[in-house]
Write a protein that holds these residues in place. Structure first.
Motif, short mmCIF file in Angstrom:
data_model
loop_
_atom_site.label_atom_id
_atom_site.label_comp_id
_atom_site.label_asym_id
_atom_site.label_seq_id
_atom_site.Cartn_x
_atom_site.Cartn_y
_atom_site.Cartn_z
N SER A 158 0.85 -1.19 0.00
CA SER A 158 0.00 0.00 0.00
C SER A 158 0.88 1.24 0.00
CB SER A 158 -0.91 0.02 1.23
OG SER A 158 -1.51 1.29 1.40
N HIS A 159 0.45 2.27 -0.72
CA HIS A 159 1.19 3.53 -0.71
C HIS A 159 0.94 4.31 0.58
CE1 HIS A 159 2.52 3.09 -4.81
NE2 HIS A 159 1.27 2.92 -5.24
N HIS A 160 -0.11 3.93 1.30
CA HIS A 160 -0.57 4.78 2.40
C HIS A 160 -0.38 4.17 3.79
CE1 HIS A 160 -2.33 7.03 -0.84
NE2 HIS A 160 -3.07 5.99 -1.20
N GLU A 161 -0.31 2.83 3.89
CA GLU A 161 -0.22 2.23 5.22
C GLU A 161 0.71 1.03 5.23
OE1 GLU A 161 -4.16 0.98 6.25
OE2 GLU A 161 -4.07 -0.80 4.97
N ALA A 162 1.35 0.81 6.36
CA ALA A 162 2.17 -0.38 6.55
C ALA A 162 1.25 -1.57 6.83
CB ALA A 162 3.13 -0.18 7.71
N ARG A 163 1.66 -2.74 6.36
CA ARG A 163 0.85 -3.94 6.55
C ARG A 163 1.74 -5.09 7.02
NH1 ARG A 163 -2.83 -3.34 1.00
NH2 ARG A 163 -4.25 -1.78 1.88
N ILE A 164 1.20 -5.89 7.92
CA ILE A 164 1.87 -7.09 8.41
C ILE A 164 1.00 -8.28 8.06
CG2 ILE A 164 2.69 -8.34 10.44
CD1 ILE A 164 3.31 -5.66 11.74
#
Length: 385
Positions: A158-164
């Motif tokens: 995502s360009h906007h949020e970190a993801r795990i």
């Protein structure tokens, strides 16, 4: 439109996952639609043989070759099933990507072996088959695992949020995708056992009547044993920094036997409760620093362990308010299909000649095109150009 099938059987080796995928583009322009997913149960005799050999049991070259042949026939049947259940036949499908079945993985010695003869799959289905994805990375000093993070990067960044993203199979692994990440900023590694120890405990305490603790029901009825937990948390793998990968060589039946011999008086429910909590805690211990560093506020859970209600509750309890545990199904597609889809995507990259490992994840010296290509029906022009 290009149709591909991804095939996967993990360290639990309880079933074959088959995903029929509509793929367009390649590299950063890759888009996929999951058309159909089918899980085929692994025959108990085959599963027992896999577990015996992968746990270091006595065998012969002939037995391994026969097992590889039999697994390939099962994989080919699974591929044809998922295609036919969507109303198509194999001539409509361009390629298959198969992980095979791991029976040995020792990254410290740059050795790995996945069986399930790919030429058999190619000839039974007529579809060009891509297999043996780990070897090239290991030839360049990499762990050969995990492989899924490359696909996570293509499909879920995502360009906007970190993801795990956490996948809880036999072994649990995690992919960390910082917001607007480049490929070399992706971090991923195995966190330790996922379902493996819980499954072994279920079989052991039920005299092999049950291969897993459905929904974590037995674990929910037990109590956490602090002595067992503290002993488990001393395992040296847990202290290693990434990149790292593991498997039955470290958390298989031999390790489980050490556990029950050391704590013979712990009853089945308490042991399952403790193993369940241990799995959740090792996942969170592994991802907590990255959650803090990247600002990630959610954990996407997939794999068989995501269906374990008690495990997901424990993980959320340990995460607290730091991260919300979410089902992969709710934010992407059927979580059971995640790894099978990934091998279809990896095969698509291989066939386009695109490097598809992540050196920052595996520790390989450089990027490389993974996999070997096994032709199917003559004259097949996969991409029509």
């Amino acid at each position: 439109m290009v149709l591909g099938v991804g095939l996967m059987s993990g360290t639990s080796c309880d079933g074959i996952d088959a995903a029929l995928v509509d793929i367009s583009g390649s590299g950063s322009s890759t888009n996929i639609v999951l058309l159909r997913y089918v899980e085929t149960k692994m025959p108990s005799t085959v599963r027992e043989k896999i577990l015996h050999i992968s746990s270091g049991g006595a065998t012969t070259a002939g037995e391994v070759a026969l097992l590889s042949k039999n697994i390939a026939e099962l994989f080919a049947k699974a591929a044809k099933t998922v295609i036919e259940e969507h109303g198509l036949n194999p001539c409509n499908v361009s390629f298959i990507g198969t992980h095979g079945q791991t029976i040995y993985h020792n990254p410290n010695e740059a050795m790995t072996l996945q069986i399930g003869t790919p030429s058999i799959i190619a000839q039974r289905t007529g579809c060009t088959t891509v297999a043996d994805f780990r070897a090239a990375d290991m030839a360049l000093g990499g762990q050969g695992a995990p492989l899924i993070p490359y696909v996570d990067f293509l499909l879920h960044k995502s360009h906007h949020e970190a993801r795990i993203l956490v996948n809880v199979g036999g072994i649990a692994n995690v992919t960390i995708l910082p917001a607007n990440a480049r490929l070399d900023q992706v971090c991923a590694f195995d966190t330790g056992p996922g379902n493996m120890l819980m499954d072994q405990a279920s079989a052991y305490y039920s005299d092999d009547n049950f291969s897993y603790d459905e929904n974590g029901t037995l674990a929910k009825g037990g109590n956490l044993n602090e002595n067992v937990l503290n002993w488990l948390l001393q395992h040296p793998f847990l202290k290693k920094p990434p990149p790292k990968s593991t498997g039955r060589d470290e958390f298989g039946i031999e390790f489980f036997h050490q556990l029950v011999q050391r704590f013979p008086d712990v009853n089945s429910k308490d042991m399952l409760a403790t193993l369940n909590w241990f799995t959740a805690q090792t996942i969170w211990d592994a991802i907590a620093p990255f959650a803090s560093r990247t600002g990630a506020s959610s954990v996407w859970a997939s794999g068989g362990g995501a269906r374990n209600f008690t495990l997901m509750c424990n993980l959320q309890k340990i995460c607290g308010h730091s991260c919300q545990v979410m089902g992969f199904d709710d934010v992407a597609f059927n979580s059971d299909a995640r790894e099978a889809v990934a091998f279809a995507v990896l095969a698509n990259e291989t066939l386009h000649g695109i490097t598809n490992n992540v050196p920052s994840v595996t520790g390989a010296e450089k990027s490389v095109v993974l996999g070997g290509i096994y032709p199917g029906r003559p004259g097949l022009n996969i991409f029509g150009n």
